[in-house]
Design a protein around this motif. Sequence first.
Motif, PDB file in Angstrom:
ATOM      1  N   ALA A  53      -8.592  -1.816   5.066  1.00 39.54           N
ATOM      2  CA  ALA A  53      -8.442  -1.175   6.381  1.00 39.54           C
ATOM      3  C   ALA A  53      -7.085  -1.341   7.025  1.00 39.54           C
ATOM      4  O   ALA A  53      -6.515  -2.386   6.619  1.00 39.54           O
ATOM      5  CB  ALA A  53      -9.377  -2.262   7.245  1.00 39.54           C
ATOM      6  N   HIS A  54      -6.666  -0.180   7.491  1.00 40.12           N
ATOM      7  CA  HIS A  54      -5.230  -0.124   8.163  1.00 40.12           C
ATOM      8  C   HIS A  54      -5.317   0.278   9.240  1.00 40.12           C
ATOM      9  O   HIS A  54      -6.136   1.357   9.840  1.00 40.12           O
ATOM     10  CB  HIS A  54      -4.560   0.923   7.446  1.00 40.12           C
ATOM     11  CG  HIS A  54      -4.211   0.888   5.823  1.00 40.12           C
ATOM     12  ND1 HIS A  54      -3.149   0.178   5.410  1.00 40.12           N
ATOM     13  CD2 HIS A  54      -5.140   0.931   4.784  1.00 40.12           C
ATOM     14  CE1 HIS A  54      -3.176   0.160   4.085  1.00 40.12           C
ATOM     15  NE2 HIS A  54      -4.390   0.646   3.700  1.00 40.12           N
ATOM     16  N   PRO A  55      -4.711  -0.451  10.297  1.00 33.65           N
ATOM     17  CA  PRO A  55      -4.465  -0.097  11.660  1.00 33.65           C
ATOM     18  C   PRO A  55      -3.610   1.341  11.949  1.00 33.65           C
ATOM     19  O   PRO A  55      -2.846   1.511  10.987  1.00 33.65           O
ATOM     20  CB  PRO A  55      -3.757  -0.860  12.451  1.00 33.65           C
ATOM     21  CG  PRO A  55      -3.952  -2.193  11.710  1.00 33.65           C
ATOM     22  CD  PRO A  55      -3.949  -1.764  10.360  1.00 33.65           C
ATOM     23  N   ILE A  56      -3.941   2.075  12.686  1.00 38.13           N
ATOM     24  CA  ILE A  56      -3.299   3.487  13.183  1.00 38.13           C
ATOM     25  C   ILE A  56      -2.602   3.011  14.303  1.00 38.13           C
ATOM     26  O   ILE A  56      -3.094   3.060  15.322  1.00 38.13           O
ATOM     27  CB  ILE A  56      -3.932   4.971  13.150  1.00 38.13           C
ATOM     28  CG1 ILE A  56      -4.896   4.872  11.695  1.00 38.13           C
ATOM     29  CG2 ILE A  56      -3.253   5.807  13.453  1.00 38.13           C
ATOM     30  CD1 ILE A  56      -5.992   6.056  11.840  1.00 38.13           C
ATOM     31  N   VAL A  57      -1.225   3.063  14.184  1.00 36.78           N
ATOM     32  CA  VAL A  57      -0.420   2.912  15.479  1.00 36.78           C
ATOM     33  C   VAL A  57       0.691   4.141  15.612  1.00 36.78           C
ATOM     34  O   VAL A  57       1.355   4.307  14.503  1.00 36.78           O
ATOM     35  CB  VAL A  57       0.414   1.539  15.486  1.00 36.78           C
ATOM     36  CG1 VAL A  57       1.212   1.338  16.783  1.00 36.78           C
ATOM     37  CG2 VAL A  57      -0.549   0.483  15.228  1.00 36.78           C
ATOM     38  N   ASP A  58       0.751   4.642  16.781  1.00 39.63           N
ATOM     39  CA  ASP A  58       1.502   5.715  16.952  1.00 39.63           C
ATOM     40  C   ASP A  58       1.558   6.816  16.103  1.00 39.63           C
ATOM     41  O   ASP A  58       2.338   7.457  15.539  1.00 39.63           O
ATOM     42  CB  ASP A  58       3.001   5.267  17.254  1.00 39.63           C
ATOM     43  CG  ASP A  58       3.163   4.524  18.336  1.00 39.63           C
ATOM     44  OD1 ASP A  58       2.512   4.580  19.633  1.00 39.63           O
ATOM     45  OD2 ASP A  58       3.963   3.466  18.487  1.00 39.63           O
ATOM     46  N   GLY A  59       0.210   7.455  15.538  1.00 38.76           N
ATOM     47  CA  GLY A  59       0.075   8.104  14.500  1.00 38.76           C
ATOM     48  C   GLY A  59       0.483   7.892  13.035  1.00 38.76           C
ATOM     49  O   GLY A  59       0.399   8.674  12.151  1.00 38.76           O
ATOM     50  N   PHE A  87      -9.709   3.551   6.692  1.00 35.60           N
ATOM     51  CA  PHE A  87     -10.020   3.114   5.595  1.00 35.60           C
ATOM     52  C   PHE A  87      -9.620   3.805   4.347  1.00 35.60           C
ATOM     53  O   PHE A  87      -9.971   5.109   4.280  1.00 35.60           O
ATOM     54  CB  PHE A  87     -11.514   2.885   5.386  1.00 35.60           C
ATOM     55  CG  PHE A  87     -12.066   1.736   6.360  1.00 35.60           C
ATOM     56  CD1 PHE A  87     -12.112   0.294   5.846  1.00 35.60           C
ATOM     57  CD2 PHE A  87     -12.481   1.931   7.787  1.00 35.60           C
ATOM     58  CE1 PHE A  87     -12.561  -0.611   6.721  1.00 35.60           C
ATOM     59  CE2 PHE A  87     -12.782   0.853   8.599  1.00 35.60           C
ATOM     60  CZ  PHE A  87     -12.733  -0.444   8.261  1.00 35.60           C
ATOM     61  N   THR A  88      -8.805   3.201   3.553  1.00 33.54           N
ATOM     62  CA  THR A  88      -8.176   4.071   2.366  1.00 33.54           C
ATOM     63  C   THR A  88      -8.999   3.235   1.188  1.00 33.54           C
ATOM     64  O   THR A  88      -9.326   2.322   0.989  1.00 33.54           O
ATOM     65  CB  THR A  88      -6.662   4.024   2.362  1.00 33.54           C
ATOM     66  OG1 THR A  88      -6.454   2.462   2.259  1.00 33.54           O
ATOM     67  CG2 THR A  88      -6.254   4.581   3.773  1.00 33.54           C
ATOM     68  N   SER A 106       0.966  -1.041  -0.001  1.00 32.48           N
ATOM     69  CA  SER A 106       0.243  -0.012   0.080  1.00 32.48           C
ATOM     70  C   SER A 106       0.745   1.261   0.173  1.00 32.48           C
ATOM     71  O   SER A 106       1.801   1.218   0.776  1.00 32.48           O
ATOM     72  CB  SER A 106      -0.931  -0.012   1.330  1.00 32.48           C
ATOM     73  OG  SER A 106      -1.628   1.160   1.360  1.00 32.48           O
ATOM     74  N   SER A 107       0.273   2.196  -0.750  1.00 29.35           N
ATOM     75  CA  SER A 107       1.032   3.668  -0.843  1.00 29.35           C
ATOM     76  C   SER A 107       1.124   4.516   0.212  1.00 29.35           C
ATOM     77  O   SER A 107       1.773   5.385   0.665  1.00 29.35           O
ATOM     78  CB  SER A 107       0.843   4.169  -1.995  1.00 29.35           C
ATOM     79  OG  SER A 107      -0.699   4.645  -1.742  1.00 29.35           O
ATOM     80  N   VAL A 108       0.179   4.065   1.342  1.00 24.50           N
ATOM     81  CA  VAL A 108      -0.123   4.889   2.421  1.00 24.50           C
ATOM     82  C   VAL A 108       0.653   4.127   3.795  1.00 24.50           C
ATOM     83  O   VAL A 108       0.690   4.703   4.772  1.00 24.50           O
ATOM     84  CB  VAL A 108      -1.645   5.049   2.827  1.00 24.50           C
ATOM     85  CG1 VAL A 108      -2.296   5.719   1.806  1.00 24.50           C
ATOM     86  CG2 VAL A 108      -2.326   3.848   3.175  1.00 24.50           C
ATOM     87  N   CYS A 109       0.971   2.703   3.540  1.00 30.81           N
ATOM     88  CA  CYS A 109       1.522   2.155   4.674  1.00 30.81           C
ATOM     89  C   CYS A 109       2.915   2.740   5.245  1.00 30.81           C
ATOM     90  O   CYS A 109       3.703   3.328   4.479  1.00 30.81           O
ATOM     91  CB  CYS A 109       1.967   0.884   4.206  1.00 30.81           C
ATOM     92  SG  CYS A 109       2.711  -0.245   5.416  1.00 30.81           S
ATOM     93  N   GLY A 110       2.902   3.217   6.422  1.00 34.70           N
ATOM     94  CA  GLY A 110       4.175   3.756   7.088  1.00 34.70           C
ATOM     95  C   GLY A 110       3.923   5.257   7.029  1.00 34.70           C
ATOM     96  O   GLY A 110       4.870   6.047   7.677  1.00 34.70           O
ATOM     97  N   THR A 111       2.831   5.785   6.277  1.00 32.50           N
ATOM     98  CA  THR A 111       2.877   7.235   6.426  1.00 32.50           C
ATOM     99  C   THR A 111       2.109   7.978   7.507  1.00 32.50           C
ATOM    100  O   THR A 111       1.329   7.405   8.306  1.00 32.50           O
ATOM    101  CB  THR A 111       2.231   7.839   5.204  1.00 32.50           C
ATOM    102  OG1 THR A 111       0.685   7.414   5.308  1.00 32.50           O
ATOM    103  CG2 THR A 111       2.977   7.540   3.934  1.00 32.50           C
TER     104      THR A 111
END
Length: 115
Positions: free
Chosen positions: A77-83, A68-69, A5-10
């Motif tokens: 669905a992506h978890p949000i962890v530490d922002g 959700f992206t 995913s292009s949003v992973c880690g952002t």
Amino acid sequence: MRTGSSVCGTEFDDELFVRATVESVGVCPARADYIEICFATTEGHWKWCFPEPDPSDTVTEPTTELAFTLDHYGAQAHPIVDGRIQPAIPSAAALPMVIAGTPVHIARRLVLMCR
């Protein structure tokens, strides 16, 4: 887990997402073995059908928020962890979290596409 995913880690950007609440839960009109959840947001409604969870779909790390992206594989669905947005999890794993009240953020463009 999908890691491409292009949003992973952002970093989570609340300008790109809207907060959502569960408005209704029912049988998916397209597939009887899926559950449809209708989310209400300030931008409008968004519906998504989740497969029934399997015990192997559980997420081992605690998730405090979900994003959700829209990405290469459709809605994810992506978890949000530490922002930060983490790798996508199976939608079946996200379903119990959503029903349990985990805060949900939906990409604004997903909601706007469904108007």
